[in-house]
Design an enzyme around this catalytic site. Structure first.
Site, PDB file in Angstrom:
ATOM      1  N   SER A 146      48.951  35.698  27.356  1.00 50.73           N
ATOM      2  CA  SER A 146      49.132  34.499  28.199  1.00 50.73           C
ATOM      3  C   SER A 146      48.608  33.291  27.428  1.00 50.73           C
ATOM      4  O   SER A 146      47.824  33.444  26.482  1.00 50.73           O
ATOM      5  CB  SER A 146      48.324  34.675  29.483  1.00 50.73           C
ATOM      6  OG  SER A 146      48.206  33.452  30.183  1.00 50.73           O
ATOM      7  N   TYR A 159      40.623  37.494  34.253  1.00 49.21           N
ATOM      8  CA  TYR A 159      41.965  37.382  33.654  1.00 49.21           C
ATOM      9  C   TYR A 159      41.860  36.802  32.243  1.00 49.21           C
ATOM     10  O   TYR A 159      42.439  37.329  31.284  1.00 49.21           O
ATOM     11  CB  TYR A 159      42.823  36.477  34.542  1.00 49.21           C
ATOM     12  CG  TYR A 159      44.271  36.365  34.144  1.00 49.21           C
ATOM     13  CD1 TYR A 159      45.199  37.312  34.586  1.00 49.21           C
ATOM     14  CD2 TYR A 159      44.726  35.323  33.345  1.00 49.21           C
ATOM     15  CE1 TYR A 159      46.546  37.202  34.230  1.00 49.21           C
ATOM     16  CE2 TYR A 159      46.060  35.215  32.990  1.00 49.21           C
ATOM     17  CZ  TYR A 159      46.967  36.152  33.441  1.00 49.21           C
ATOM     18  OH  TYR A 159      48.283  36.048  33.085  1.00 49.21           O
TER      19      TYR A 159
HETATM   20  N1  LIG Z   1      54.101  34.893  35.505  1.00 52.48           N
HETATM   21  C1  LIG Z   1      53.456  34.111  34.641  1.00 52.48           C
HETATM   22  O1  LIG Z   1      53.481  32.889  34.731  1.00 52.48           O
HETATM   23  C2  LIG Z   1      52.691  34.724  33.496  1.00 52.48           C
HETATM   24  C3  LIG Z   1      52.216  33.872  32.491  1.00 52.48           C
HETATM   25  C4  LIG Z   1      51.513  34.415  31.428  1.00 52.48           C
HETATM   26  C5  LIG Z   1      51.307  35.781  31.361  1.00 52.48           C
HETATM   27  N2  LIG Z   1      51.773  36.581  32.348  1.00 52.48           N
HETATM   28  C6  LIG Z   1      51.515  38.019  32.230  1.00 52.48           C
HETATM   29  O2  LIG Z   1      52.732  38.720  32.294  1.00 52.48           O
HETATM   30  C7  LIG Z   1      52.504  40.013  32.834  1.00 52.48           C
HETATM   31  C8  LIG Z   1      53.483  40.263  33.974  1.00 52.48           C
HETATM   32  O3  LIG Z   1      53.276  39.289  34.961  1.00 52.48           O
HETATM   33  P1  LIG Z   1      54.367  38.961  36.101  1.00 52.48           P
HETATM   34  O4  LIG Z   1      54.228  37.520  36.401  1.00 52.48           O
HETATM   35  O5  LIG Z   1      55.689  39.526  35.740  1.00 52.48           O
HETATM   36  O6  LIG Z   1      53.697  39.749  37.329  1.00 52.48           O
HETATM   37  P2  LIG Z   1      54.313  40.675  38.485  1.00 52.48           P
HETATM   38  O7  LIG Z   1      53.273  40.691  39.555  1.00 52.48           O
HETATM   39  O8  LIG Z   1      55.694  40.257  38.828  1.00 52.48           O
HETATM   40  O9  LIG Z   1      54.377  42.101  37.771  1.00 52.48           O
HETATM   41  C9  LIG Z   1      53.195  42.781  37.376  1.00 52.48           C
HETATM   42  C10 LIG Z   1      53.460  44.266  37.433  1.00 52.48           C
HETATM   43  O10 LIG Z   1      52.261  44.960  37.019  1.00 52.48           O
HETATM   44  C11 LIG Z   1      52.090  46.077  37.869  1.00 52.48           C
HETATM   45  N3  LIG Z   1      50.713  46.509  37.956  1.00 52.48           N
HETATM   46  C12 LIG Z   1      49.649  45.812  38.437  1.00 52.48           C
HETATM   47  N4  LIG Z   1      48.562  46.586  38.458  1.00 52.48           N
HETATM   48  C13 LIG Z   1      48.919  47.813  37.962  1.00 52.48           C
HETATM   49  C14 LIG Z   1      48.240  49.038  37.749  1.00 52.48           C
HETATM   50  N5  LIG Z   1      46.948  49.195  38.093  1.00 52.48           N
HETATM   51  N6  LIG Z   1      48.916  50.075  37.232  1.00 52.48           N
HETATM   52  C15 LIG Z   1      50.229  49.942  36.926  1.00 52.48           C
HETATM   53  N7  LIG Z   1      50.936  48.814  37.113  1.00 52.48           N
HETATM   54  C16 LIG Z   1      50.291  47.756  37.641  1.00 52.48           C
HETATM   55  C17 LIG Z   1      52.560  45.551  39.241  1.00 52.48           C
HETATM   56  O11 LIG Z   1      52.828  46.622  40.133  1.00 52.48           O
HETATM   57  C18 LIG Z   1      53.790  44.752  38.854  1.00 52.48           C
HETATM   58  O12 LIG Z   1      54.964  45.547  38.828  1.00 52.48           O
HETATM   59  C19 LIG Z   1      51.039  40.051  33.279  1.00 52.48           C
HETATM   60  O13 LIG Z   1      50.257  40.693  32.291  1.00 52.48           O
HETATM   61  C20 LIG Z   1      50.675  38.583  33.357  1.00 52.48           C
HETATM   62  O14 LIG Z   1      49.303  38.372  33.133  1.00 52.48           O
HETATM   63  C21 LIG Z   1      52.459  36.098  33.414  1.00 52.48           C
END
Ligand SMILES: NC(=O)c1ccc[n+]([C@@H]2O[C@H](COP(=O)([O-])OP(=O)(O)OC[C@H]3O[C@@H](n4cnc5c(N)ncnc54)[C@H](O)[C@@H]3O)[C@@H](O)[C@H]2O)c1
Length: 264
Positions: A146, A159
């Site tokens: 991130s 985080y």
């Molecule tokens: N959305 C953003 O703006 C953004 C920005 C930077 C980084 N990220 C990173 O991208 C990644 C995905 O984020 P997203 O926005 O698609 O989120 P999201 O909530 O849509 O998806 C996250 C997924 O992780 C799974 N998950 C959570 N805890 C878990 C566990 N204990 N065991 C197995 N699976 C688990 C959830 O069930 C979900 O399917 C994350 O690591 C997040 O930190 C997201």
């Protein structure tokens, strides 16, 4: 933890195989679908819930049910993914979640779970999958970090600590893997329109008494050069390149796709 093959996994496995954690939602699902289009065999790992299984089945993705906050699930997930896919060439450590609280009030159990899911699990999955990932000489580990792997914001201590650590793990693994043709890179997105972010927008609109559009433009995108949220497919396009044989020389890289957020 249980696994099942989606329709595309029911026949003999050919070509390269990928496991995407957190692959039934948001960025992970977009990466899994992009890899499918690229011709890879793909399984998604997620919490074993009917909705997650249904998403995997709908898209013809193999499914591995696992809770990444548990060490034993990480080990079994790699074994099951390897059996399901007939090997493993690409591991995407993407699963994550957010919790916002000041350090003085931050729940200790939530801290432990966040560090486990977003830092320890990528280490464990990499460790357990190493023999599979180094088999072809074209292995890939892609860690979804991130902008918060570079910079901090208040109230997101777990985080931000996990994401900073994930960049350190990426660089260390890259140095250890180079001779085996396994590349290890991190992708650092800015804000992406996913269920995780839609939830944050709704929360902030409520607490600040402003509209969702104002939260996007005035709060989330204020430090960004480009005032538009990314889409999950934007991250998937970069992951597609990093996973491809063409990216053989890129390793230990920390790839920002962040609307210019960290440029200043
Ligand atoms: N959305 C953003 O703006 C953004 C920005 C930077 C980084 N990220 C990173 O991208 C990644 C995905 O984020 P997203 O926005 O698609 O989120 P999201 O909530 O849509 O998806 C996250 C997924 O992780 C799974 N998950 C959570 N805890 C878990 C566990 N204990 N065991 C197995 N699976 C688990 C959830 O069930 C979900 O399917 C994350 O690591 C997040 O930190 C997201």
């Amino acid at each position: 933890m249980t696994s099942s093959a989606g329709p595309s996994q029911s026949s003999a496995v050919q070509g390269r195989a990928a496991l995407v954690t957190g692959g039934t939602s948001g960025i992970g699902l977009a990466i899994a679908r992009r890899f499918q289009q690229d011709g890879l065999q793909v399984a998604v790992l997620d919490l074993d819930r009917p909705t997650a299984r249904a998403v995997a089945a709908e898209h013809g993705l193999g499914f591995v049910g696992a809770d990444l906050s548990r060490r034993e699930d990480c080990r079994r997930a790699v074994t099951e993914a390897g059996e399901l896919l007939g090997g493993l060439d690409v591991l995407v450590n993407n699963a994550g979640f957010q919790h916002i609280d000041p350090i003085a009030d931050f729940p200790e159990d939530t801290w432990d779970a966040m560090l486990h899911v977003m830092l320890t699990a990528p280490f464990l999955l990499s460790k357990y999958a190493w023999p599979l990932l180094t088999r072809s000489g074209q292995g890939r580990i892609i860690n979804v970090a991130s902008i918060h792997g570079h910079v901090a914001s208040p109230y997101k201590s777990a985080y931000i600590s996990a994401k900073h650590g994930l960049i350190g793990l990426t660089r260390t693994a890259a140095l250890e893997a180079g001779e085996q043709g396994l590349t290890v890179n991190a992708i650092c997105p800015g804000y992406v329109r996913t269920p995780l972010v839609e939830g944050q927008i709704a929360d902030q609109a409520r607490t600040r008494g402003i509209t969702a559009q104002e939260v996007e433009q005035k709060v989330m995108l204020e430090p960004a050069a480009i005032k538009r949220l990314l889409d999950p497919e934007d991250i998937a396009a970069l992951a597609s390149y990093v996973a491809s044989p063409a990216a053989w020389g890129m390793t230990g890289a920390v790839l920002d796709l962040d609307l210019g957020w960290t440029a200043r």
